[in-house]
Enzyme design. Structure first.
Site, PDB file in Angstrom:
ATOM      1  NE  ARG A   1      -3.561  -0.633   2.445  1.00  0.00           N
ATOM      2  CZ  ARG A   1      -4.402  -0.994   3.401  1.00  0.00           C
ATOM      3  NH1 ARG A   1      -4.803  -0.118   4.293  1.00  0.00           N
ATOM      4  NH2 ARG A   1      -4.842  -2.244   3.474  1.00  0.00           N
TER       5      ARG A   1
ATOM      6  CB  SER B   1      -8.418  -0.959   2.338  1.00  0.00           C
ATOM      7  OG  SER B   1      -9.273  -1.403   3.358  1.00  0.00           O
ATOM      8  CG  HIS B   2      -9.680   1.857   5.986  1.00  0.00           C
ATOM      9  ND1 HIS B   2      -9.177   0.584   5.999  1.00  0.00           N
ATOM     10  CD2 HIS B   2      -9.004   2.555   6.933  1.00  0.00           C
ATOM     11  CE1 HIS B   2      -8.239   0.511   6.933  1.00  0.00           C
ATOM     12  NE2 HIS B   2      -8.109   1.684   7.507  1.00  0.00           N
TER      13      HIS B   2
ATOM     14  CE  LYS C   1      -7.084  -5.330   1.523  1.00  0.00           C
ATOM     15  NZ  LYS C   1      -8.440  -5.276   2.131  1.00  0.00           N
TER      16      LYS C   1
ATOM     17  CG  ASP D   1     -13.802  -2.000   4.116  1.00  0.00           C
ATOM     18  OD1 ASP D   1     -14.631  -2.678   3.488  1.00  0.00           O
ATOM     19  OD2 ASP D   1     -12.616  -2.335   4.238  1.00  0.00           O
TER      20      ASP D   1
ATOM     21  CG  ASP E   1     -11.344  -3.443   0.413  1.00  0.00           C
ATOM     22  OD1 ASP E   1     -11.778  -3.052   1.518  1.00  0.00           O
ATOM     23  OD2 ASP E   1     -10.474  -4.322   0.323  1.00  0.00           O
TER      24      ASP E   1
ATOM     25  CG  ASP F   1     -11.953  -6.248   3.086  1.00  0.00           C
ATOM     26  OD1 ASP F   1     -12.267  -5.195   3.688  1.00  0.00           O
ATOM     27  OD2 ASP F   1     -10.780  -6.512   2.756  1.00  0.00           O
ATOM     28  NE  ARG F   2     -11.959  -2.595   7.428  1.00  0.00           N
ATOM     29  CZ  ARG F   2     -12.153  -1.438   8.067  1.00  0.00           C
ATOM     30  NH1 ARG F   2     -12.680  -1.425   9.278  1.00  0.00           N
ATOM     31  NH2 ARG F   2     -11.822  -0.297   7.493  1.00  0.00           N
TER      32      ARG F   2
ATOM     33  CB  THR G   1      -4.613  -7.542  14.791  1.00  0.00           C
ATOM     34  OG1 THR G   1      -5.300  -7.535  16.049  1.00  0.00           O
ATOM     35  CG2 THR G   1      -5.307  -6.599  13.830  1.00  0.00           C
TER      36      THR G   1
ATOM     37  CD  GLU H   1      -8.783  -8.474  11.531  1.00  0.00           C
ATOM     38  OE1 GLU H   1      -7.808  -8.404  12.307  1.00  0.00           O
ATOM     39  OE2 GLU H   1      -8.685  -8.376  10.313  1.00  0.00           O
ATOM     40  CG  MET H   2     -12.222  -4.372  17.776  1.00  0.00           C
ATOM     41  SD  MET H   2     -13.704  -4.974  18.608  1.00  0.00           S
ATOM     42  CE  MET H   2     -14.480  -3.415  19.018  1.00  0.00           C
ATOM     43  CB  SER H   3     -10.505  -4.107  11.830  1.00  0.00           C
ATOM     44  OG  SER H   3     -10.378  -5.372  11.208  1.00  0.00           O
TER      45      SER H   3
ATOM     46  CG  HIS I   1     -11.056  -7.751   7.963  1.00  0.00           C
ATOM     47  ND1 HIS I   1     -11.012  -7.734   6.591  1.00  0.00           N
ATOM     48  CD2 HIS I   1     -10.339  -6.680   8.371  1.00  0.00           C
ATOM     49  CE1 HIS I   1     -10.295  -6.692   6.182  1.00  0.00           C
ATOM     50  NE2 HIS I   1      -9.878  -6.043   7.249  1.00  0.00           N
TER      51      HIS I   1
END
Length: 460
Positions: free
Chosen positions: A16, A104-105, A114, A239, A241, A243-244, A303, A322-324, A326
């Site tokens: 990135r 992503s974000h 990715k 988000d 892209d 995926d979240r 993470t 996970e907390m984000s 995903h």
């Protein structure tokens, strides 16, 4: 011939950088050549590529396609898609191989890649090895691969609707933040029988309304307002892209992903007792006992989406999160993180109740802070400080210390976490406790430890 390329774009989970500065068209070409060489070594002949809605996407994707072809791979271009749709294409059109061009974000000036090869998402050493190969020099092969286009949107939607069945129609609001999920999510949920109000679902790589990151409460305020202003019963946010997933109840409560995971875990365990379920170090300490009470085996992980996927393979887990935001379903799905599919699974569960918000609000909850960040002056400073803390920090009141990803210090009445971000030069902290008094005590112990390593300007 060797190539100079910005080392800092090779992150722990992906590549990135800032377009035309650290991530140039030439850099993308050489990255593509290195990916192709790695793919060929793994016996891969075909690879899928796609991009999100960023303005730099078309020209960078063209360079990526050219490089992969010059590297001897047959390329399947699925166009502008959400990241999970690229993963779907990799699973169904190739030997589990694909590259998603996405920032992503991150802010609009960023983009990245990715990568999944032969069913494994590249991370850590695998990404660093790409950098090393580029520096050493990767050359095109004598026989170029082919290029073809494919549209996976219908097949992807039909695969979801063949799996998910709602017990009743639902009225929902979705907010894509002008990210690429906006082009597809509404059609997915309407196909499931939902009435859908769309917010910011026109794809715009300048993100003119709010940042496409549902992990930040500020980005969910439009969704909260829309739920107040309409008859919709639940809100879903994505988000950049796709995926979240973020989730908001009718009464404006944000259901953070670790609490969402409780609901998904109970659902999966009702069909598959005793399976393993993975969660990351940032998640609530209420999650592990919940999983055990429902007959599952909880496993804590580092993470990072690629690290979680690796842990799922290692432990043969049925579900992870996970907390984000995903979430990874292996039961009934492919095991990759997919905000749109996760939203569909959520609606399937909630549709069994007349009051969807009450189901979500009833999930166990503790007092907790949002994710807190301490910015570093230089790349690598955060990792240096974590190594120093792991070696020397003392937490006299702790019951247990987990050091797989920073320090998660567990107490009788809560926990504190400090870890190094793998994407930006910051330290990440989070605290949770049963009472305000316990929360303050945990934070005081962390404050003392951090001051000992010279950190005094703290966000708590």
């Amino acid at each position: 011939m060797s190539v100079r390329i910005a080392a800092e774009i090779f992150k722990a989970y992906d590549i990135r950088g800032i377009v035309d500065e650290t991530l140039t068209e030439d850099a993308v070409y050489h990255i593509g050549l290195a990916i192709a060489a790695r793919a060929r070594a793994l016996g891969v002949s075909d690879i899928a590529i796609g991009r999100d809605g960023r303005l730099s996407g078309p020209r960078l994707l063209a360079r990526l396609a050219a490089a992969l072809q010059d590297g001897g791979l047959n390329v399947v271009d699925v166009g502008m898609v959400a990241t999970p749709m690229l993963y779907y294409a990799a699973h169904t059109l190739t030997q589990g191989s694909g590259v998603m061009l996405t920032g992503s974000h991150n802010p609009p000036q960023y983009n990245g890649l990715k990568m999944m090869l032969a069913g494994t998402t590249l991370s850590g050493d695998g990404i660093q090895e790409l950098h090393q190969a580029i520096v050493a020099g990767v050359t095109p092969v004598t026989t170029c691969g082919s290029l073809r286009s494919a549209d996976v949107s219908t097949a992807y939607r039909e695969r979801i609707t063949s799996d998910i069945k709602l017990a009743r129609p639902m009225n929902i609001v979705i907010d894509a933040g002008n990210g690429v999920a906006g082009a597809y999510a509404g059609d997915v949920y309407r196909a499931l029988g939902c009435s859908v109000t769309e917010l910011f679902c026109d794809v715009d790589g300048t993100f003119p309304n709010h940042h496409p990151d549902p992990a930040k409460p500020a980005n969910l305020q439009d969704l909260i307002q829309a739920l107040q202003d309409t008859d919709a019963e639940i809100g879903l946010a994505f988000d950049g892209d796709g995926d979240r997933l973020g989730v908001v109840t009718k009464d404006g409560n944000i259901i953070w992903p670790d609490r969402q995971l409780m609901l998904y875990a109970a659902d999966v365990l009702a069909r598959q007792p005793q399976v393993k379920i993975i969660y990351d170090v940032k998640c609530t300490r209420l999650l592990a006992p919940w999983i055990r009470e429902h007959g599952g085996e909880p496993i804590i992980s580092r993470t990072g989406h690629s690290l979680i996927k690796a842990a799922m393979k290692e432990h043969e887990a049925a579900l992870a999160g996970e907390m984000s935001g995903h979430t990874f379903f292996k039961e009934r799905w492919f095991g990759f993180d997919d905000g749109m599919y996760t939203g569909a699974r959520l609606l399937e569960i909630l549709s069994q109740s007349a009051d969807a918000s009450s189901v979500l609000n009833a999930l166990p909850e503790a007092l907790s802070t949002p994710e807190l960040n301490i910015s570093m002056d230089n790349e690598g400073d955060n990792h240096r400080i974590i190594a120093q803390l792991q070696a020397n920090a003392q937490f006299p009141n702790a019951e247990n210390i987990i050091d797989i990803d920073g320090l998660r210090v567990e107490y009788a009445s809560g926990f504190g976490l400090i870890r190094a971000s793998n994407t930006t030069p910051v330290l990440v902290l989070r605290f949770e406790a049963e009472t305000e008094t316990a929360l303050a005590a945990i934070q005081a112990e962390f404050k003392h430890v951090l001051q000992q390593v010279g950190l005094n300007d703290l966000p708590f």
